[in-house]
Design a protein around this motif. Structure first.
Motif, PDB file in Angstrom:
ATOM      1  N   ILE A  12       0.956  -1.303   0.065  1.00 54.28           N
ATOM      2  CA  ILE A  12      -0.015  -0.147   0.010  1.00 54.28           C
ATOM      3  C   ILE A  12       0.913   1.250  -0.099  1.00 54.28           C
ATOM      4  CG2 ILE A  12      -1.920   1.265   1.132  1.00 54.28           C
ATOM      5  CD1 ILE A  12      -2.637  -1.443   2.312  1.00 54.28           C
ATOM      6  N   THR A  13       0.752   2.167  -0.863  1.00 54.09           N
ATOM      7  CA  THR A  13       1.580   3.561  -1.069  1.00 54.09           C
ATOM      8  C   THR A  13       0.642   4.384  -1.533  1.00 54.09           C
ATOM      9  OG1 THR A  13       3.646   3.971  -2.173  1.00 54.09           O
ATOM     10  CG2 THR A  13       2.196   2.742  -3.314  1.00 54.09           C
ATOM     11  N   ALA A  14       1.258   5.542  -1.786  1.00 53.93           N
ATOM     12  CA  ALA A  14       0.657   6.814  -2.096  1.00 53.93           C
ATOM     13  C   ALA A  14       0.965   7.299  -3.306  1.00 53.93           C
ATOM     14  CB  ALA A  14       1.075   8.144  -1.209  1.00 53.93           C
ATOM     15  N   THR A  15       0.071   8.075  -3.933  1.00 47.95           N
ATOM     16  CA  THR A  15       0.365   8.504  -5.556  1.00 47.95           C
ATOM     17  C   THR A  15       1.909   9.406  -5.481  1.00 47.95           C
ATOM     18  OG1 THR A  15      -0.757  10.551  -5.105  1.00 47.95           O
ATOM     19  CG2 THR A  15      -1.875   8.495  -6.097  1.00 47.95           C
ATOM     20  N   GLY A  16       2.408   9.173  -6.715  1.00 50.12           N
ATOM     21  CA  GLY A  16       3.792   9.662  -7.047  1.00 50.12           C
ATOM     22  C   GLY A  16       4.974   8.898  -6.395  1.00 50.12           C
ATOM     23  N   GLN A  17       4.672   7.900  -5.621  1.00 50.81           N
ATOM     24  CA  GLN A  17       5.828   6.934  -4.789  1.00 50.81           C
ATOM     25  C   GLN A  17       6.348   6.040  -5.902  1.00 50.81           C
ATOM     26  OE1 GLN A  17       7.190   7.502  -1.866  1.00 50.81           O
ATOM     27  NE2 GLN A  17       6.142   9.328  -2.209  1.00 50.81           N
ATOM     28  N   ARG A  18       7.348   5.360  -5.496  1.00 46.39           N
ATOM     29  CA  ARG A  18       7.833   4.228  -6.355  1.00 46.39           C
ATOM     30  C   ARG A  18       8.040   2.982  -5.644  1.00 46.39           C
ATOM     31  NH1 ARG A  18      12.479   3.586 -10.205  1.00 46.39           N
ATOM     32  NH2 ARG A  18      13.640   1.849  -9.426  1.00 46.39           N
ATOM     33  N   VAL A  19       7.747   1.973  -6.184  1.00 44.50           N
ATOM     34  CA  VAL A  19       7.850   0.731  -5.485  1.00 44.50           C
ATOM     35  C   VAL A  19       8.652  -0.737  -6.387  1.00 44.50           C
ATOM     36  CG1 VAL A  19       5.741   0.922  -4.165  1.00 44.50           C
ATOM     37  CG2 VAL A  19       5.460  -0.204  -6.463  1.00 44.50           C
ATOM     38  N   THR A  20       8.992  -1.400  -5.734  1.00 42.35           N
ATOM     39  CA  THR A  20       9.570  -2.527  -6.587  1.00 42.35           C
ATOM     40  C   THR A  20       9.198  -3.935  -6.009  1.00 42.35           C
ATOM     41  OG1 THR A  20      11.882  -1.514  -6.499  1.00 42.35           O
ATOM     42  CG2 THR A  20      11.763  -3.829  -6.775  1.00 42.35           C
ATOM     43  N   LEU A  21       8.643  -4.709  -6.953  1.00 44.86           N
ATOM     44  CA  LEU A  21       8.043  -6.105  -6.777  1.00 44.86           C
ATOM     45  C   LEU A  21       8.982  -7.179  -7.019  1.00 44.86           C
ATOM     46  CD1 LEU A  21       4.634  -5.397  -8.464  1.00 44.86           C
ATOM     47  CD2 LEU A  21       5.275  -4.581  -6.184  1.00 44.86           C
ATOM     48  N   ARG A  22       9.022  -8.088  -6.545  1.00 40.61           N
ATOM     49  CA  ARG A  22      10.128  -9.064  -6.703  1.00 40.61           C
ATOM     50  C   ARG A  22       9.588 -10.539  -6.852  1.00 40.61           C
ATOM     51  NH1 ARG A  22      15.850 -10.159  -4.255  1.00 40.61           N
ATOM     52  NH2 ARG A  22      15.804 -12.342  -4.485  1.00 40.61           N
ATOM     53  N   CYS A  23      10.225 -11.153  -7.752  1.00 36.24           N
ATOM     54  CA  CYS A  23       9.850 -12.678  -8.406  1.00 36.24           C
ATOM     55  C   CYS A  23      11.085 -13.485  -8.307  1.00 36.24           C
ATOM     56  CB  CYS A  23       9.323 -12.387  -9.878  1.00 36.24           C
ATOM     57  SG  CYS A  23       8.852 -13.893 -10.432  1.00 36.24           S
ATOM     58  N   SER A  24      10.923 -14.585  -7.870  1.00 34.82           N
ATOM     59  CA  SER A  24      11.716 -15.584  -7.617  1.00 34.82           C
ATOM     60  C   SER A  24      11.385 -16.982  -8.635  1.00 34.82           C
ATOM     61  CB  SER A  24      12.292 -16.268  -6.479  1.00 34.82           C
ATOM     62  OG  SER A  24      13.054 -14.864  -5.867  1.00 34.82           O
ATOM     63  N   PRO A  25      11.830 -17.305  -9.614  1.00 29.43           N
ATOM     64  CA  PRO A  25      11.463 -18.185 -10.587  1.00 29.43           C
ATOM     65  C   PRO A  25      11.632 -19.808 -10.004  1.00 29.43           C
ATOM     66  CG  PRO A  25      13.512 -17.890 -11.212  1.00 29.43           C
ATOM     67  CD  PRO A  25      13.358 -16.905 -10.195  1.00 29.43           C
ATOM     68  N   ARG A  26      10.853 -20.707 -10.743  1.00 29.05           N
ATOM     69  CA  ARG A  26      10.914 -22.379 -10.252  1.00 29.05           C
ATOM     70  C   ARG A  26      12.415 -22.494 -10.620  1.00 29.05           C
ATOM     71  NH1 ARG A  26       7.453 -25.962 -13.244  1.00 29.05           N
ATOM     72  NH2 ARG A  26       8.586 -24.955 -14.800  1.00 29.05           N
ATOM     73  N   SER A  27      12.932 -23.387 -10.035  1.00 25.93           N
ATOM     74  CA  SER A  27      14.415 -24.086 -10.278  1.00 25.93           C
ATOM     75  C   SER A  27      14.281 -24.448 -11.965  1.00 25.93           C
ATOM     76  CB  SER A  27      14.595 -25.114  -9.558  1.00 25.93           C
ATOM     77  OG  SER A  27      15.814 -25.881  -9.675  1.00 25.93           O
ATOM     78  N   GLY A  28      15.312 -24.103 -12.729  1.00 26.55           N
ATOM     79  CA  GLY A  28      15.514 -24.353 -13.938  1.00 26.55           C
ATOM     80  C   GLY A  28      14.748 -23.374 -15.113  1.00 26.55           C
ATOM     81  N   ALA A  66      11.657  -3.135 -15.744  1.00 29.00           N
ATOM     82  CA  ALA A  66      11.928  -4.311 -15.026  1.00 29.00           C
ATOM     83  C   ALA A  66      13.290  -4.946 -15.446  1.00 29.00           C
ATOM     84  CB  ALA A  66      10.821  -5.556 -15.588  1.00 29.00           C
ATOM     85  N   GLN A  67      14.027  -5.750 -14.707  1.00 26.74           N
ATOM     86  CA  GLN A  67      15.146  -6.403 -14.899  1.00 26.74           C
ATOM     87  C   GLN A  67      15.067  -7.707 -14.468  1.00 26.74           C
ATOM     88  OE1 GLN A  67      18.366  -4.294 -13.076  1.00 26.74           O
ATOM     89  NE2 GLN A  67      16.970  -3.357 -11.622  1.00 26.74           N
ATOM     90  N   GLN A  68      16.211  -8.348 -15.057  1.00 22.40           N
ATOM     91  CA  GLN A  68      16.111 -10.018 -14.625  1.00 22.40           C
ATOM     92  C   GLN A  68      17.976 -10.043 -14.069  1.00 22.40           C
ATOM     93  OE1 GLN A  68      15.901 -13.151 -17.166  1.00 22.40           O
ATOM     94  NE2 GLN A  68      14.987 -14.447 -15.547  1.00 22.40           N
ATOM     95  N   PHE A  69      18.106 -10.433 -12.905  1.00 21.90           N
ATOM     96  CA  PHE A  69      19.331 -10.454 -12.282  1.00 21.90           C
ATOM     97  C   PHE A  69      20.054 -11.807 -12.722  1.00 21.90           C
ATOM     98  CE2 PHE A  69      19.164  -6.531 -10.128  1.00 21.90           C
ATOM     99  CZ  PHE A  69      18.001  -6.285  -9.970  1.00 21.90           C
ATOM    100  N   PRO A  70      21.541 -11.821 -12.494  1.00 18.59           N
ATOM    101  CA  PRO A  70      22.091 -13.233 -12.946  1.00 18.59           C
ATOM    102  C   PRO A  70      21.517 -14.375 -12.280  1.00 18.59           C
ATOM    103  CG  PRO A  70      23.889 -11.349 -12.741  1.00 18.59           C
ATOM    104  CD  PRO A  70      22.479 -10.661 -12.149  1.00 18.59           C
ATOM    105  N   ASP A  71      20.991 -14.173 -10.935  1.00 13.90           N
ATOM    106  CA  ASP A  71      20.499 -15.113 -10.348  1.00 13.90           C
ATOM    107  C   ASP A  71      19.263 -15.776 -10.820  1.00 13.90           C
ATOM    108  OD1 ASP A  71      19.369 -13.975  -7.036  1.00 13.90           O
ATOM    109  OD2 ASP A  71      18.868 -13.416  -9.219  1.00 13.90           O
ATOM    110  N   LEU A  72      18.632 -14.970 -11.779  1.00 16.03           N
ATOM    111  CA  LEU A  72      17.450 -15.173 -12.563  1.00 16.03           C
ATOM    112  C   LEU A  72      16.031 -14.415 -11.802  1.00 16.03           C
ATOM    113  CD1 LEU A  72      18.138 -18.795 -13.989  1.00 16.03           C
ATOM    114  CD2 LEU A  72      18.331 -16.484 -15.154  1.00 16.03           C
TER     115      LEU A  72
END
Lengths: 115, 114
Positions: A12-28, A66-72
């Motif tokens: 939950i955040t306010a207008t004008g703000q910035r957020v980061t959502l994170r995702c970790s994939p299944r193995s492989g 978005a970006q995807q890091f070396p650890d995927l």
């Protein structure tokens, strides 16, 4: 449980703000997809990464990146948030097989509320 | 651009009734087709998929779908629904020349009355 994890579960955040959502994939899994689910637009594809490189772009706003890091794992950054950005953001991951026969497995989603 | 239509937005059935949810897509080339289910408060789960071969596809939990190329359709069926099938169902399409992105239909909310 699909094996795909997303954090945080709620934001939950306010207008004008910035957020980061994170995702970790299944193995492989090498591919990560981001989707936005909202009441008025339904489920829409935002962006795909494959092994660290951007592969495809959908209806993603310029304020989003978005970006995807070396650890995927992948992160979706949403900035200058507006009320209309309130939605459920899903990450899906897949092996990365070309040709469309790749099956995507979805994470539990992050519910973003912009006040 | 490809698009997916799910004609029924809301369906209410009694337990043991038969289910058929419509899905039509617009794309003239080769497609891969999926049905996902979203139970209340949960993430999307894959029910079944069609890539090629037998157009009648069987999935989990007793669901099946039939690909009819001439009608651009991929309807989902279940002979006898249960209360636990209450969920939202999404049809999705991937066109072979569109990378692996999925285009989703608007979803069908199914309520099964006990």
């Amino acid at each position: 449980d699909s094996g795909v994890t997303q954090t945080p579960k709620h934001l939950i955040t306010a207008t004008g703000q910035r957020v980061t959502l994170r995702c970790s994939p299944r193995s492989g899994d090498l591919s990560v997809y981001w989707y936005q689910q909202s009441l008025d637009q339904g489920l829409q594809f935002l962006i795909q990464y494959y092994n660290g490189e951007e592969r495809a772009k959908g209806n993603i706003l310029e304020r989003f990146s978005a970006q995807q890091f070396p650890d995927l794992h992948s992160e979706l950054n949403l900035s200058s948030l507006e009320l209309g950005d309130s939605a459920l953001y899903f990450c899906a991951t897949s092996r990365g097989v070309a040709g469309g026969t790749d099956t995507q497995y979805f994470g539990p989603g992050t519910r973003l509320t912009v006040l | 651009a490809q698009s997916v239509s799910q004609h029924n937005h809301h369906v209410i059935l009694s337990e043991a009734a038969s289910l058929e949810l419509g899905c039509n897509y617009s794309y003239g080339g080769t497609v891969n087709l999926f049905w996902y289910v979203q139970y209340p408060g949960q993430h999307l789960q894959l029910l079944l998929k069609y890539f090629s071969g037998d157009p009648l596809v069987k999935g989990i939990k007793g669901f099946e779908a039939e690909f009819i190329k001439s009608k651009f359709s991929f309807n989902l069926r279940k002979p006898s629904v249960q209360w636990s099938d209450t969920a939202e169902y999404f049809c999705a399409v991937n066109a072979n020349n569109a990378g692996n992105m999925l285009t989703f239909g608007g979803g069908t909310r199914l309520m099964v009355k006990p």
